[in-house]
Design a protein around this motif. Structure first.
Motif, PDB file in Angstrom:
ATOM      1  N   LEU A   1     -18.883 -41.200  16.134  1.00 19.16           N
ATOM      2  CA  LEU A   1     -18.461 -39.987  15.433  1.00 19.16           C
ATOM      3  C   LEU A   1     -18.015 -38.905  16.418  1.00 19.16           C
ATOM      4  CD1 LEU A   1     -21.233 -39.727  12.677  1.00 19.16           C
ATOM      5  CD2 LEU A   1     -18.857 -40.441  12.378  1.00 19.16           C
ATOM      6  N   GLY A   2     -18.731 -38.788  17.542  1.00 15.95           N
ATOM      7  CA  GLY A   2     -18.355 -37.808  18.549  1.00 15.95           C
ATOM      8  C   GLY A   2     -17.005 -38.105  19.178  1.00 15.95           C
ATOM      9  N   ALA A   3     -16.718 -39.386  19.379  1.00 15.76           N
ATOM     10  CA  ALA A   3     -15.418 -39.758  19.927  1.00 15.76           C
ATOM     11  C   ALA A   3     -14.292 -39.387  18.967  1.00 15.76           C
ATOM     12  CB  ALA A   3     -15.386 -41.255  20.223  1.00 15.76           C
ATOM     13  N   VAL A   4     -14.526 -39.605  17.660  1.00 15.39           N
ATOM     14  CA  VAL A   4     -13.510 -39.283  16.652  1.00 15.39           C
ATOM     15  C   VAL A   4     -13.330 -37.770  16.520  1.00 15.39           C
ATOM     16  CG1 VAL A   4     -12.953 -39.413  14.195  1.00 15.39           C
ATOM     17  CG2 VAL A   4     -13.877 -41.425  15.369  1.00 15.39           C
ATOM     18  N   ALA A   5     -14.445 -37.039  16.453  1.00 17.09           N
ATOM     19  CA  ALA A   5     -14.375 -35.600  16.173  1.00 17.09           C
ATOM     20  C   ALA A   5     -14.028 -34.761  17.390  1.00 17.09           C
ATOM     21  CB  ALA A   5     -15.713 -35.132  15.586  1.00 17.09           C
ATOM     22  N   TYR A   6     -14.538 -35.158  18.581  1.00 18.29           N
ATOM     23  CA  TYR A   6     -14.412 -34.288  19.750  1.00 18.29           C
ATOM     24  C   TYR A   6     -13.849 -34.972  20.995  1.00 18.29           C
ATOM     25  CZ  TYR A   6     -17.751 -31.697  16.862  1.00 18.29           C
ATOM     26  OH  TYR A   6     -18.376 -31.054  15.820  1.00 18.29           O
ATOM     27  N   GLY A   7     -13.613 -36.276  20.922  1.00 21.25           N
ATOM     28  CA  GLY A   7     -13.156 -36.984  22.110  1.00 21.25           C
ATOM     29  C   GLY A   7     -14.249 -37.146  23.150  1.00 21.25           C
ATOM     30  N   GLN A   8     -15.513 -37.106  22.718  1.00 22.15           N
ATOM     31  CA  GLN A   8     -16.657 -37.238  23.619  1.00 22.15           C
ATOM     32  C   GLN A   8     -17.616 -38.292  23.077  1.00 22.15           C
ATOM     33  OE1 GLN A   8     -16.817 -35.747  26.469  1.00 22.15           O
ATOM     34  NE2 GLN A   8     -15.379 -34.044  26.259  1.00 22.15           N
ATOM     35  N   THR A   9     -18.271 -39.001  24.000  1.00 19.06           N
ATOM     36  CA  THR A   9     -19.260 -40.005  23.589  1.00 19.06           C
ATOM     37  C   THR A   9     -20.643 -39.738  24.160  1.00 19.06           C
ATOM     38  OG1 THR A   9     -18.671 -41.447  25.446  1.00 19.06           O
ATOM     39  CG2 THR A   9     -17.521 -41.824  23.343  1.00 19.06           C
ATOM     40  N   VAL A  10     -20.750 -38.910  25.191  1.00 18.21           N
ATOM     41  CA  VAL A  10     -22.044 -38.552  25.774  1.00 18.21           C
ATOM     42  C   VAL A  10     -22.685 -37.479  24.897  1.00 18.21           C
ATOM     43  CG1 VAL A  10     -23.206 -37.570  27.787  1.00 18.21           C
ATOM     44  CG2 VAL A  10     -21.270 -39.138  28.094  1.00 18.21           C
ATOM     45  N   LEU A  11     -23.966 -37.659  24.566  1.00 18.00           N
ATOM     46  CA  LEU A  11     -24.611 -36.775  23.607  1.00 18.00           C
ATOM     47  C   LEU A  11     -24.539 -35.308  24.033  1.00 18.00           C
ATOM     48  CD1 LEU A  11     -26.193 -36.388  21.009  1.00 18.00           C
ATOM     49  CD2 LEU A  11     -28.290 -36.894  22.287  1.00 18.00           C
ATOM     50  N   SER A  12     -24.836 -35.008  25.285  1.00 24.67           N
ATOM     51  CA  SER A  12     -24.832 -33.610  25.719  1.00 24.67           C
ATOM     52  C   SER A  12     -23.451 -32.986  25.573  1.00 24.67           C
ATOM     53  CB  SER A  12     -25.306 -33.507  27.173  1.00 24.67           C
ATOM     54  OG  SER A  12     -24.447 -34.218  28.051  1.00 24.67           O
ATOM     55  N   ARG A  13     -22.412 -33.751  25.839  1.00 21.07           N
ATOM     56  CA  ARG A  13     -21.047 -33.218  25.727  1.00 21.07           C
ATOM     57  C   ARG A  13     -20.634 -33.042  24.275  1.00 21.07           C
ATOM     58  NH1 ARG A  13     -17.889 -36.502  30.612  1.00 21.07           N
ATOM     59  NH2 ARG A  13     -19.151 -35.600  32.312  1.00 21.07           N
ATOM     60  N   ILE A  14     -21.097 -33.943  23.412  1.00 17.80           N
ATOM     61  CA  ILE A  14     -20.820 -33.784  21.983  1.00 17.80           C
ATOM     62  C   ILE A  14     -21.509 -32.531  21.461  1.00 17.80           C
ATOM     63  CG2 ILE A  14     -21.158 -34.797  19.693  1.00 17.80           C
ATOM     64  CD1 ILE A  14     -21.029 -37.558  21.041  1.00 17.80           C
ATOM     65  N   VAL A  15     -22.751 -32.326  21.870  1.00 14.12           N
ATOM     66  CA  VAL A  15     -23.505 -31.139  21.450  1.00 14.12           C
ATOM     67  C   VAL A  15     -22.748 -29.872  21.828  1.00 14.12           C
ATOM     68  CG1 VAL A  15     -25.608 -29.812  21.880  1.00 14.12           C
ATOM     69  CG2 VAL A  15     -25.756 -32.268  21.470  1.00 14.12           C
ATOM     70  N   GLU A  16     -22.275 -29.807  23.062  1.00 18.13           N
ATOM     71  CA  GLU A  16     -21.546 -28.632  23.518  1.00 18.13           C
ATOM     72  C   GLU A  16     -20.230 -28.476  22.772  1.00 18.13           C
ATOM     73  OE1 GLU A  16     -21.320 -29.378  27.675  1.00 18.13           O
ATOM     74  OE2 GLU A  16     -23.438 -28.865  28.037  1.00 18.13           O
ATOM     75  N   ALA A  17     -19.502 -29.593  22.551  1.00 18.97           N
ATOM     76  CA  ALA A  17     -18.227 -29.531  21.828  1.00 18.97           C
ATOM     77  C   ALA A  17     -18.418 -29.078  20.391  1.00 18.97           C
ATOM     78  CB  ALA A  17     -17.544 -30.901  21.862  1.00 18.97           C
ATOM     79  N   ALA A  18     -19.590 -29.390  19.826  1.00 21.64           N
ATOM     80  CA  ALA A  18     -19.879 -29.005  18.445  1.00 21.64           C
ATOM     81  C   ALA A  18     -20.361 -27.564  18.334  1.00 21.64           C
ATOM     82  CB  ALA A  18     -20.930 -29.944  17.855  1.00 21.64           C
ATOM     83  N   GLY A  19     -20.505 -26.894  19.473  1.00 19.47           N
ATOM     84  CA  GLY A  19     -20.964 -25.510  19.448  1.00 19.47           C
ATOM     85  C   GLY A  19     -22.463 -25.375  19.299  1.00 19.47           C
ATOM     86  N   LEU A  20     -23.194 -26.452  19.601  1.00 17.23           N
ATOM     87  CA  LEU A  20     -24.648 -26.441  19.530  1.00 17.23           C
ATOM     88  C   LEU A  20     -25.217 -26.221  20.930  1.00 17.23           C
ATOM     89  CD1 LEU A  20     -25.027 -29.535  17.173  1.00 17.23           C
ATOM     90  CD2 LEU A  20     -25.093 -27.126  16.508  1.00 17.23           C
ATOM     91  N   GLU A  21     -26.518 -25.978  21.002  1.00 18.33           N
ATOM     92  CA  GLU A  21     -27.154 -25.705  22.295  1.00 18.33           C
ATOM     93  C   GLU A  21     -27.880 -26.941  22.792  1.00 18.33           C
ATOM     94  OE1 GLU A  21     -30.395 -22.600  24.288  1.00 18.33           O
ATOM     95  OE2 GLU A  21     -29.573 -22.219  22.280  1.00 18.33           O
ATOM     96  N   TRP A  22     -27.591 -27.321  24.042  1.00 14.06           N
ATOM     97  CA  TRP A  22     -28.208 -28.488  24.661  1.00 14.06           C
ATOM     98  C   TRP A  22     -29.298 -28.042  25.630  1.00 14.06           C
ATOM     99  CZ3 TRP A  22     -28.767 -33.525  24.254  1.00 14.06           C
ATOM    100  CH2 TRP A  22     -29.178 -34.274  25.371  1.00 14.06           C
ATOM    101  N   ASP A  23     -30.482 -28.613  25.484  1.00 11.11           N
ATOM    102  CA  ASP A  23     -31.610 -28.297  26.354  1.00 11.11           C
ATOM    103  C   ASP A  23     -31.896 -29.520  27.219  1.00 11.11           C
ATOM    104  OD1 ASP A  23     -33.930 -27.583  27.607  1.00 11.11           O
ATOM    105  OD2 ASP A  23     -35.103 -27.267  25.778  1.00 11.11           O
ATOM    106  N   SER A  24     -31.394 -29.508  28.455  1.00  6.91           N
ATOM    107  CA  SER A  24     -31.527 -30.677  29.321  1.00  6.91           C
ATOM    108  C   SER A  24     -32.974 -30.959  29.682  1.00  6.91           C
ATOM    109  CB  SER A  24     -30.701 -30.484  30.603  1.00  6.91           C
ATOM    110  OG  SER A  24     -31.118 -29.332  31.295  1.00  6.91           O
ATOM    111  N   SER A  25     -33.822 -29.927  29.673  1.00  5.40           N
ATOM    112  CA  SER A  25     -35.221 -30.130  30.026  1.00  5.40           C
ATOM    113  C   SER A  25     -35.990 -30.882  28.942  1.00  5.40           C
ATOM    114  CB  SER A  25     -35.911 -28.788  30.296  1.00  5.40           C
ATOM    115  OG  SER A  25     -35.978 -28.006  29.118  1.00  5.40           O
TER     116      SER A  25
END
Length: 201
Positions: free
Chosen positions: A145-169
């Protein structure tokens, strides 16, 4: 809900494991998150559950995998449950939600969902569980779904592309990964709401 996903109830599942082989490597954490409809017809993250799991007898725990997820399976203060107990607790909640929404069964939603589904199915087989509420081979994958919607497949990058906040810790915890995956799933599915409704007439 039953009409939106062909009578399947989407439930986000994330597992943390002792390796990549579902047959030989330990299931160490499992989390599940419900997807709920809102009053305006969109979808949002619902109730969630997370359990530490005891490695099954003879299970492999690869040190490299444990370094990534930060789990010490043998820590004396780790509140881990036997595999069967952890699964049954989640399955009871999922079956209740399936009935509440008028669905026929649950469908696993995950990031690279084949991985989580394989570990879930292997644990179900080991434990001899007969009433698994999840479809045994179909799943919904947020990497796709991330590849279709945002051109991203890595979860952290999809989160950022979706305008959500990623907490790496907090990443590589089953609870956090399941919740953020649920947010990603809802964000993407909600973007298709108008298209879906227009095709329903």
């Amino acid at each position: 809900m039953a009409g939106r996903f062909r009578a399947f109830l989407p439930v986000v599942v994330d597992v943390e494991t002792g390796g990549f082989n579902a047959r030989t490597d330990a299931l160490l954490e499992i989390a599940a998150v419900l997807i709920e409809p809102t009053e305006d017809g969109s979808f949002a993250r619902g109730e969630d559950w997370r359990y530490h799991v005891q490695p099954f007898p003879g299970a492999n725990c690869d040190p490299a995998s444990l370094e990534v997820n930060g789990i010490d399976p043998w820590h004396p203060l780790r509140p881990a449950l036997p595999e069967r107990d952890a699964l049954q607790r989640i399955f009871r909640e999922v079956r209740t939600a399936v009935r509440r929404h008028g669905c026929t069964r649950a469908i696993l939603v995950g990031h690279n969902s084949f991985f989580d589904l394989n570990f879930l199915n292997a644990a179900v087989e080991r434990c001899g569980i007969k009433r698994n509420p999840f479809h045994p081979f179909s799943s919904l994958d947020t990497a796709t779904l991330g590849a279709v919607a945002y051109g991203q497949t890595v979860l952290s990058r999809i989160v950022e592309a979706a305008g959500l906040e990623w907490d790496s810790s907090s990443a590589h915890s089953a609870g956090y990964d399941a919740r953020i995956t649920a947010d990603v799933f809802c964000t993407i599915v909600n973007q298709f709401r108008d298209i879906y409704e227009s095709r329903q007439g």
